[in-house]
Design a protein around this motif. Sequence first.
Motif, mmCIF file in Angstrom:
data_model
loop_
_atom_site.group_PDB
_atom_site.id
_atom_site.type_symbol
_atom_site.label_atom_id
_atom_site.label_comp_id
_atom_site.label_asym_id
_atom_site.label_seq_id
_atom_site.Cartn_x
_atom_site.Cartn_y
_atom_site.Cartn_z
ATOM 1 N N CYS A 108 0.878 -1.234 -0.128
ATOM 2 C CA CYS A 108 -0.035 0.064 0.147
ATOM 3 C C CYS A 108 0.788 1.126 -0.093
ATOM 4 O O CYS A 108 0.511 2.188 -0.736
ATOM 5 N N ASP A 109 1.907 1.189 0.795
ATOM 6 C CA ASP A 109 2.736 2.356 0.674
ATOM 7 C C ASP A 109 3.557 2.652 -0.688
ATOM 8 O O ASP A 109 3.580 4.027 -1.120
ATOM 9 N N VAL A 110 3.680 1.779 -1.423
ATOM 10 C CA VAL A 110 4.197 1.848 -2.879
ATOM 11 C C VAL A 110 3.009 2.458 -3.671
ATOM 12 O O VAL A 110 2.905 3.155 -4.711
ATOM 13 N N LEU A 111 2.000 1.470 -3.764
ATOM 14 C CA LEU A 111 0.989 1.793 -4.681
ATOM 15 C C LEU A 111 -0.217 2.917 -4.250
ATOM 16 O O LEU A 111 -1.239 3.491 -5.084
ATOM 17 N N LYS A 112 -0.008 3.304 -2.949
ATOM 18 C CA LYS A 112 -0.687 4.756 -2.551
ATOM 19 C C LYS A 112 -2.296 4.160 -2.125
ATOM 20 O O LYS A 112 -2.960 5.052 -1.913
ATOM 21 N N ASN A 113 -2.524 2.838 -2.271
ATOM 22 C CA ASN A 113 -3.825 2.320 -2.061
ATOM 23 C C ASN A 113 -3.726 0.785 -1.904
ATOM 24 O O ASN A 113 -2.580 0.209 -2.373
ATOM 25 N N ALA A 114 -4.664 0.086 -1.857
ATOM 26 C CA ALA A 114 -4.634 -1.403 -1.768
ATOM 27 C C ALA A 114 -4.805 -1.882 -3.306
ATOM 28 O O ALA A 114 -5.373 -1.036 -4.202
ATOM 29 N N PRO A 115 -4.318 -2.776 -3.666
ATOM 30 C CA PRO A 115 -4.596 -3.323 -5.072
ATOM 31 C C PRO A 115 -5.891 -3.900 -5.081
ATOM 32 O O PRO A 115 -6.698 -4.032 -4.136
ATOM 33 N N ASP A 116 -6.614 -4.192 -6.216
ATOM 34 C CA ASP A 116 -7.704 -5.035 -6.450
ATOM 35 C C ASP A 116 -7.958 -6.443 -6.078
ATOM 36 O O ASP A 116 -8.644 -6.724 -5.587
ATOM 37 N N TYR A 117 -6.902 -6.727 -6.519
ATOM 38 C CA TYR A 117 -6.617 -8.349 -5.958
ATOM 39 C C TYR A 117 -5.234 -8.662 -5.495
ATOM 40 O O TYR A 117 -4.324 -7.951 -5.989
ATOM 41 N N HIS A 118 -5.260 -9.619 -4.478
ATOM 42 C CA HIS A 118 -4.061 -9.799 -4.136
ATOM 43 C C HIS A 118 -3.767 -11.391 -4.067
ATOM 44 O O HIS A 118 -4.969 -12.199 -3.520
ATOM 45 N N CYS A 119 -2.996 -11.962 -4.683
ATOM 46 C CA CYS A 119 -2.914 -13.571 -5.049
ATOM 47 C C CYS A 119 -1.761 -13.829 -4.329
ATOM 48 O O CYS A 119 -0.589 -13.778 -4.284
ATOM 49 N N LEU A 120 -2.089 -15.084 -3.494
ATOM 50 C CA LEU A 120 -0.780 -15.945 -2.746
ATOM 51 C C LEU A 120 -0.948 -17.314 -2.867
ATOM 52 O O LEU A 120 -2.053 -18.012 -3.009
ATOM 53 N N PRO A 121 0.221 -18.181 -2.690
ATOM 54 C CA PRO A 121 0.210 -19.367 -2.724
ATOM 55 C C PRO A 121 -0.430 -19.698 -1.188
ATOM 56 O O PRO A 121 -0.348 -18.997 -0.175
ATOM 57 N N VAL A 122 -1.044 -20.878 -1.009
ATOM 58 C CA VAL A 122 -1.683 -21.302 0.371
ATOM 59 C C VAL A 122 -0.848 -22.646 0.832
ATOM 60 O O VAL A 122 -1.304 -23.647 0.067
ATOM 61 N N GLY A 123 -0.257 -22.641 1.788
ATOM 62 C CA GLY A 123 0.341 -23.988 2.400
ATOM 63 C C GLY A 123 -0.289 -23.998 3.551
ATOM 64 O O GLY A 123 -1.451 -24.836 4.198
ATOM 65 N N ASN A 124 0.282 -23.514 4.863
ATOM 66 C CA ASN A 124 -0.102 -23.771 6.124
ATOM 67 C C ASN A 124 -1.241 -22.395 6.354
ATOM 68 O O ASN A 124 -1.897 -22.422 7.635
ATOM 69 N N ALA A 125 -1.325 -21.612 5.354
ATOM 70 C CA ALA A 125 -2.497 -20.763 5.172
ATOM 71 C C ALA A 125 -2.407 -19.267 6.080
ATOM 72 O O ALA A 125 -3.338 -18.664 6.179
ATOM 73 N N THR A 133 7.511 -28.047 -2.496
ATOM 74 C CA THR A 133 7.462 -28.382 -1.192
ATOM 75 C C THR A 133 7.053 -27.552 0.020
ATOM 76 O O THR A 133 6.395 -28.066 0.939
ATOM 77 N N ALA A 134 7.040 -26.028 -0.276
ATOM 78 C CA ALA A 134 6.858 -25.226 0.612
ATOM 79 C C ALA A 134 5.283 -25.331 0.816
ATOM 80 O O ALA A 134 4.684 -24.973 2.194
ATOM 81 N N ILE A 135 4.581 -25.804 0.259
ATOM 82 C CA ILE A 135 2.878 -25.704 0.368
ATOM 83 C C ILE A 135 2.616 -27.171 0.456
ATOM 84 O O ILE A 135 1.465 -27.551 0.337
#
Length: 350
Positions: free
Chosen positions: A172-189, A239-241
Amino acid sequence: MSWQGIVKHYIDFFSIDEKNIITLLEGNTPLIPSVCIGKSFERPINLFFKYEGLNPTGSFKDRGMTYAISKAVESGSKAVICASTGNTSASAAAYSARAGLKCIVLIPEGKIALGKLSQAMIHGAKVIQIKGNFDDALKIVKEISEKYPITLVNSLNPHRLEGQKTGAFEICDVLKNAPDYHCLPVGNAGNISAYWMGYKEYRSCGKINSLPKMLGFQAEGSAPIVRGYPIEKPETIATAIRIGNPASWDKAVKARDESGGLIDMVSDDEIIKAYKLLAEKEGVFCEPASSASVAGIIKLSERGFFQGGETVVCTLTGHGLKDPDNAIANSEKPSSIEPNISDILKIIGL
């Protein structure tokens, strides 16, 4: 002012005496704009990669570990313990070494990338391999930490997620707001849960005026949240997820539902395709699990999910050097010839 690590930089969002902060100056990782992948979609998007592989031990785990170890020090703890598929053990070992704490890590035998194992070992952790998977290891360390004076530093420790939320702040500091979507890998969540926490806190204090939809992706062979039940023997090249019963399952579902997002799965083939695409077209080398986020947005794009023009951030959780074996196995092998200029020119097409 020079960077002092995430806890000091965002001290108003933490509760700790500064003299107890243990830091390796983690955070402040780059938000890299895509030059290829986002523009290649039928409906192009404004795509960014939050490259967490440039943290001190090469993964996002350092964000949570700096605060978990700092709070362990503040409480007077002398030892910490964790179960790990690799990155947590590397981070716990490094920050424990920095703090002068004893560190014990349990890992699944033969199921951890050597780059990560080497880190835990060189930092002086007591590494114990068990003949079981991550979920078996987590069950054991939870029981030990409940019965003995050893601090658990897996993401069940709430201080871990508190540290990891700062990734959202930086975006947010870089974009000056939140993105529309944030995508992440999910392992231990834990990470999708932590980012959602961070976005909500930043909006609550007026730093941003919107929230993203959270998009999580598990590997097909290790997708308990998607399938709706724990996976007894999870399998994936990432392996990380490779986790069959995520510790932060409920928190991840809450993040998905509150944000209006989704949690889906991608195949190992899709993960490796995205892994190579990031390296060959974007110049960004991440570990296979990291690329699950990019594999996910590619899959969504092919379904017509995006309208075009949205701002989308993918977290790349770990550096590619964590798992060099997969990089070599999925790349063209080097030529081996005599030191002859004409032969070399022939190979390179000149």
